[in-house]
Design an enzyme around this catalytic site. Structure first.
Site, mmCIF file in Angstrom:
data_model
loop_
_atom_site.group_PDB
_atom_site.id
_atom_site.type_symbol
_atom_site.label_atom_id
_atom_site.label_comp_id
_atom_site.label_asym_id
_atom_site.label_seq_id
_atom_site.Cartn_x
_atom_site.Cartn_y
_atom_site.Cartn_z
ATOM 1 N N ASP A 223 16.614 -3.024 31.208
ATOM 2 C CA ASP A 223 16.188 -3.825 32.361
ATOM 3 C C ASP A 223 14.727 -3.567 32.702
ATOM 4 O OD1 ASP A 223 18.826 -4.463 32.383
ATOM 5 O OD2 ASP A 223 19.229 -3.799 34.427
ATOM 6 N N SER B 106 25.896 -0.974 40.765
ATOM 7 C CA SER B 106 26.677 -1.423 39.610
ATOM 8 C C SER B 106 28.056 -1.942 40.008
ATOM 9 C CB SER B 106 26.841 -0.235 38.661
ATOM 10 O OG SER B 106 27.852 -0.496 37.728
ATOM 11 N N GLU C 45 30.510 -1.400 38.360
ATOM 12 C CA GLU C 45 31.407 -0.297 38.031
ATOM 13 C C GLU C 45 31.918 0.387 39.317
ATOM 14 O OE1 GLU C 45 32.294 0.261 34.905
ATOM 15 O OE2 GLU C 45 33.286 2.186 35.157
ATOM 16 N N LEU D 64 13.518 12.033 37.054
ATOM 17 C CA LEU D 64 14.252 11.856 38.311
ATOM 18 C C LEU D 64 14.818 13.181 38.830
ATOM 19 C CD1 LEU D 64 15.930 8.475 37.402
ATOM 20 C CD2 LEU D 64 14.337 8.852 39.311
ATOM 21 N N TYR E 93 30.144 8.276 36.834
ATOM 22 C CA TYR E 93 28.996 7.370 36.969
ATOM 23 C C TYR E 93 29.181 6.470 38.187
ATOM 24 C CZ TYR E 93 26.198 3.159 36.060
ATOM 25 O OH TYR E 93 25.346 2.088 36.192
HETATM 26 P P1 NAP Z 1 19.224 1.951 30.299
HETATM 27 O O1 NAP Z 1 18.810 0.987 29.233
HETATM 28 O O2 NAP Z 1 20.201 3.028 29.980
HETATM 29 O O3 NAP Z 1 17.880 2.595 30.892
HETATM 30 C C1 NAP Z 1 17.921 3.735 31.701
HETATM 31 C C2 NAP Z 1 16.499 4.167 31.968
HETATM 32 O O4 NAP Z 1 16.525 5.349 32.789
HETATM 33 C C3 NAP Z 1 15.693 4.535 30.714
HETATM 34 O O5 NAP Z 1 14.373 4.106 30.867
HETATM 35 C C4 NAP Z 1 15.775 6.047 30.720
HETATM 36 O O6 NAP Z 1 14.698 6.674 30.042
HETATM 37 C C5 NAP Z 1 15.662 6.311 32.211
HETATM 38 N N1 NAP Z 1 16.084 7.664 32.575
HETATM 39 C C6 NAP Z 1 17.226 8.276 32.233
HETATM 40 N N2 NAP Z 1 17.238 9.531 32.711
HETATM 41 C C7 NAP Z 1 16.060 9.708 33.360
HETATM 42 C C8 NAP Z 1 15.470 10.803 34.027
HETATM 43 N N3 NAP Z 1 16.086 11.994 34.124
HETATM 44 N N4 NAP Z 1 14.244 10.649 34.570
HETATM 45 C C9 NAP Z 1 13.582 9.451 34.456
HETATM 46 N N5 NAP Z 1 14.094 8.387 33.815
HETATM 47 C C10 NAP Z 1 15.317 8.516 33.267
HETATM 48 O O7 NAP Z 1 19.841 1.152 31.552
HETATM 49 P P2 NAP Z 1 19.751 -0.404 31.913
HETATM 50 O O8 NAP Z 1 20.885 -1.095 31.249
HETATM 51 O O9 NAP Z 1 18.371 -0.860 31.726
HETATM 52 O O10 NAP Z 1 20.116 -0.356 33.461
HETATM 53 C C11 NAP Z 1 19.099 -0.152 34.447
HETATM 54 C C12 NAP Z 1 19.760 0.363 35.724
HETATM 55 O O11 NAP Z 1 20.725 -0.572 36.180
HETATM 56 C C13 NAP Z 1 20.507 1.679 35.574
HETATM 57 O O12 NAP Z 1 20.374 2.376 36.787
HETATM 58 C C14 NAP Z 1 21.947 1.255 35.380
HETATM 59 O O13 NAP Z 1 22.809 2.292 35.780
HETATM 60 C C15 NAP Z 1 22.003 0.056 36.279
HETATM 61 N N6 NAP Z 1 22.969 -0.986 35.928
HETATM 62 C C16 NAP Z 1 22.964 -1.523 34.670
HETATM 63 C C17 NAP Z 1 23.825 -2.569 34.385
HETATM 64 C C18 NAP Z 1 23.851 -3.196 33.012
HETATM 65 O O14 NAP Z 1 24.828 -3.910 32.715
HETATM 66 N N7 NAP Z 1 22.827 -3.012 32.192
HETATM 67 C C19 NAP Z 1 24.692 -3.067 35.366
HETATM 68 C C20 NAP Z 1 24.637 -2.501 36.645
HETATM 69 C C21 NAP Z 1 23.761 -1.477 36.919
HETATM 70 P P3 NAP Z 1 14.762 6.983 28.447
HETATM 71 O O15 NAP Z 1 14.332 5.686 27.784
HETATM 72 O O16 NAP Z 1 13.787 8.076 28.291
HETATM 73 O O17 NAP Z 1 16.171 7.340 28.124
HETATM 74 O O1 G4F Z 2 29.668 -1.445 27.266
HETATM 75 P P1 G4F Z 2 30.290 -0.424 28.121
HETATM 76 O O2 G4F Z 2 30.026 1.002 27.792
HETATM 77 O O3 G4F Z 2 29.880 -0.783 29.602
HETATM 78 P P2 G4F Z 2 30.467 -0.377 31.034
HETATM 79 O O4 G4F Z 2 31.312 0.830 30.956
HETATM 80 O O5 G4F Z 2 31.107 -1.595 31.597
HETATM 81 O O6 G4F Z 2 29.155 0.014 31.834
HETATM 82 C C1 G4F Z 2 27.995 -0.799 31.773
HETATM 83 O O7 G4F Z 2 28.065 -1.775 32.791
HETATM 84 C C2 G4F Z 2 28.052 -1.253 34.139
HETATM 85 C C3 G4F Z 2 28.162 -2.457 35.087
HETATM 86 O O8 G4F Z 2 29.519 -2.732 35.324
HETATM 87 C C4 G4F Z 2 26.757 -0.497 34.334
HETATM 88 F F1 G4F Z 2 26.663 -0.059 35.609
HETATM 89 C C5 G4F Z 2 26.702 0.667 33.354
HETATM 90 O O9 G4F Z 2 25.441 1.326 33.529
HETATM 91 C C6 G4F Z 2 26.771 0.106 31.942
HETATM 92 O O10 G4F Z 2 25.606 -0.649 31.720
HETATM 93 O O11 G4F Z 2 31.884 -0.615 28.108
HETATM 94 C C7 G4F Z 2 32.487 -1.842 28.422
HETATM 95 C C8 G4F Z 2 33.981 -1.761 28.101
HETATM 96 C C9 G4F Z 2 34.661 -0.526 28.669
HETATM 97 O O12 G4F Z 2 35.908 -0.881 29.220
HETATM 98 C C10 G4F Z 2 34.889 0.373 27.465
HETATM 99 O O13 G4F Z 2 36.026 1.209 27.564
HETATM 100 O O14 G4F Z 2 34.106 -1.658 26.684
HETATM 101 C C11 G4F Z 2 35.078 -0.685 26.384
HETATM 102 N N1 G4F Z 2 34.842 -0.171 25.023
HETATM 103 C C12 G4F Z 2 35.716 -0.292 23.985
HETATM 104 N N2 G4F Z 2 35.226 0.326 22.898
HETATM 105 C C13 G4F Z 2 33.790 0.530 24.600
HETATM 106 C C14 G4F Z 2 34.012 0.841 23.269
HETATM 107 N N3 G4F Z 2 32.649 0.907 25.241
HETATM 108 C C15 G4F Z 2 31.721 1.592 24.529
HETATM 109 N N4 G4F Z 2 30.562 1.953 25.138
HETATM 110 N N5 G4F Z 2 31.920 1.940 23.206
HETATM 111 C C16 G4F Z 2 33.046 1.583 22.532
HETATM 112 O O15 G4F Z 2 33.224 1.926 21.364
#
Ligand code: NAP
Ligand code: G4F
Length: 344
Positions: free
Chosen positions: A13, A130, A132, A64, A153
């Site tokens: 993101d 999230s 979640e 962080l 989480y």
């Molecule tokens: P992501 O790809 O996992 O990116 C996480 C970021 O946080 C990376 O830049 C990572 O740096 C940084 N980070 C991790 N630990 C840190 C630390 N100790 N100090 C400073 N930076 C740190 O996540 P994303 O999918 O872009 O999601 C962005 C945010 O939205 C997260 O807070 C996630 O929990 C939340 N969120 C995501 C989704 C989704 O579906 N993608 C949905 C709801 C909420 P590195 O590159 O160095 O690892």
């Molecule tokens: O792709 P996932 O790991 O995403 P999850 O757990 O939904 O979390 C992501 O979305 C959240 C928003 O709702 C964010 F807040 C969070 O930071 C992250 O971006 O898993 C999705 C589903 C789960 O039910 C998991 O059990 O896929 C199922 N799954 C099945 N096989 C798997 C796998 N997930 C992962 N990561 N790896 C597998 O092999």
């Protein structure tokens, strides 16, 4: 020129948000972690040597876990907007590292809020909440649905959510929570299920892998396209008052459906390639997430265009291309139709 600070700028993101803000004329500052190898692949295309003229993207080392550095950055930069996206964001990993997840994802948010409060700077603050957090709360989930977290989480994100509300109400900080349902893209981390599937199928197509090992295939998620969600984050910070908003597509699909769509698009039968490995199951999983994003639609005029089959095609095409194969082409067409470009 507005100045924004992004934590998590190297993540999925953060990279799309940096792109969006730069395209809107912002000066963008990103927090990055010190690592012995480069961890800036997702923003390489945006980065220029700061010695050149006209540079508007700047990177700052910080973690962080370290409030001193966060305080210094906020105080010295005096940003107009802070997008707090940094987190240990992997749900399965949070079961293995609950304390670390609480420290970075939970306390990390408090460290930033406290740094902002103490600085006296009037920046607008976005907190990356999230879906979640809803856990097993009944679907569809909206801003008024009670949180029932089912992972370390999720519990940590609930804490960050209420800390943000607390600082908004107690200290009149301009702070809001986005409650975002799953959003994916070709820049999605490789261990999240959608990307794991599209990368796995590209490797199978290329003859470099035989099998793909997954966990729970029955979980249902509301999956959207990430660049549209960062636009929603930006819109939240442009409102008159800080409020919390759900962003999602209003459609839900199981992991099995994702497999069917992705492998079918690539002309393969997923059942011939996918095996179940119990180590990918979670002690407690979330069965069903489905967004009711009507508040965002009404107040932010935000509604995502990319639908589920289109998202799958975008991701499959990108991973086929990354694997050195010819993309099938429908994903490219979707991006060109909606965004006028094959940008990933
Ligand atoms: P992501 O790809 O996992 O990116 C996480 C970021 O946080 C990376 O830049 C990572 O740096 C940084 N980070 C991790 N630990 C840190 C630390 N100790 N100090 C400073 N930076 C740190 O996540 P994303 O999918 O872009 O999601 C962005 C945010 O939205 C997260 O807070 C996630 O929990 C939340 N969120 C995501 C989704 C989704 O579906 N993608 C949905 C709801 C909420 P590195 O590159 O160095 O690892
Ligand atoms: O792709 P996932 O790991 O995403 P999850 O757990 O939904 O979390 C992501 O979305 C959240 C928003 O709702 C964010 F807040 C969070 O930071 C992250 O971006 O898993 C999705 C589903 C789960 O039910 C998991 O059990 O896929 C199922 N799954 C099945 N096989 C798997 C796998 N997930 C992962 N990561 N790896 C597998 O092999």
């Amino acid at each position: 020129m507005k100045r924004a600070l992004i934590t998590g700028v190297t993540g999925q993101d953060g990279s799309y948000l940096a792109e969006l803000l730069l395209s809107r004329g912002y000066e963008v500052h990103g927090l990055i972690r010190r690592a012995s190898t480069f961890n800036t692949q997702r923003i390489e295309h945006l980065y220029r040597d700061p010695h050149e003229s006209g540079v508007r993207l700047f990177l700052h080392y910080g973690d962080l876990a370290n409030s001193e550095q966060l305080t210094n950055i906020i105080y010295n930069l005096k940003p107009d907007e802070i997008y707090h996206l940094g987190a240990q964001s992997h749900v399965r990993v949070s079961f293995e590292m609950p304390e670390y997840t609480g420290d970075i994802t939970g306390l990390g948010t408090t460290r930033l809020l406290e740094a902002l409060r103490r600085s006296g700077i009037k920046a607008r603050f976005y907190q990356a909440g999230s879906s979640e957090m809803y856990g097993d709360a009944p679907a569809p989930q909206h801003e008024g649905t009670p949180f029932r977290p089912r992972s370390p989480y999720a519990a940590t994100k609930v804490y960050a959510h209420w800390m943000t509300v607390g600082y908004r109400e107690g200290y009149t900080l301009w702070a809001c929570n986005g409650i975002l349902f799953n959003h994916e893209s070709p820049r999605r981390g490789e261990t999240f299920v959608t990307r794991k599937i599209t990368m796995g199928l590209a490797a199978i197509k290329a003859g470099r892998q035989q099998k793909l090992y997954l966990g729970n295939l029955d979980a249902k998620r509301d999956w959207g396209y990430a660049p549209e969600y960062v636009e929603g984050m930006w819109l939240m910070l442009q409102q008159d008052e800080p409020q919390d908003y759900v962003l999602g597509t209003g459609e839900t699909h199981s992991v099995k459906e994702f497999l069917t769509e992705a492998f079918g698009y690539a002309g393969l039968d997923w059942q011939e390639h996918v095996e179940i490995d119990p180590r990918y199951f979670r002690p407690t999983d979330v069965d069903l997430l489905l967004a009711d994003a009507s508040k965002a639609k009404q107040q932010l005029h935000w509604s995502p265009r990319v639908r589920f089959p289109e998202l799958v095609r975008i991701m499959v095409d990108a991973d086929l291309e990354a694997a050195g194969l010819k993309p099938i082409g429908e994903g490219k067409k979707v991006l060109e139709r909606y965004f006028g470009t094959w940008h990933r």
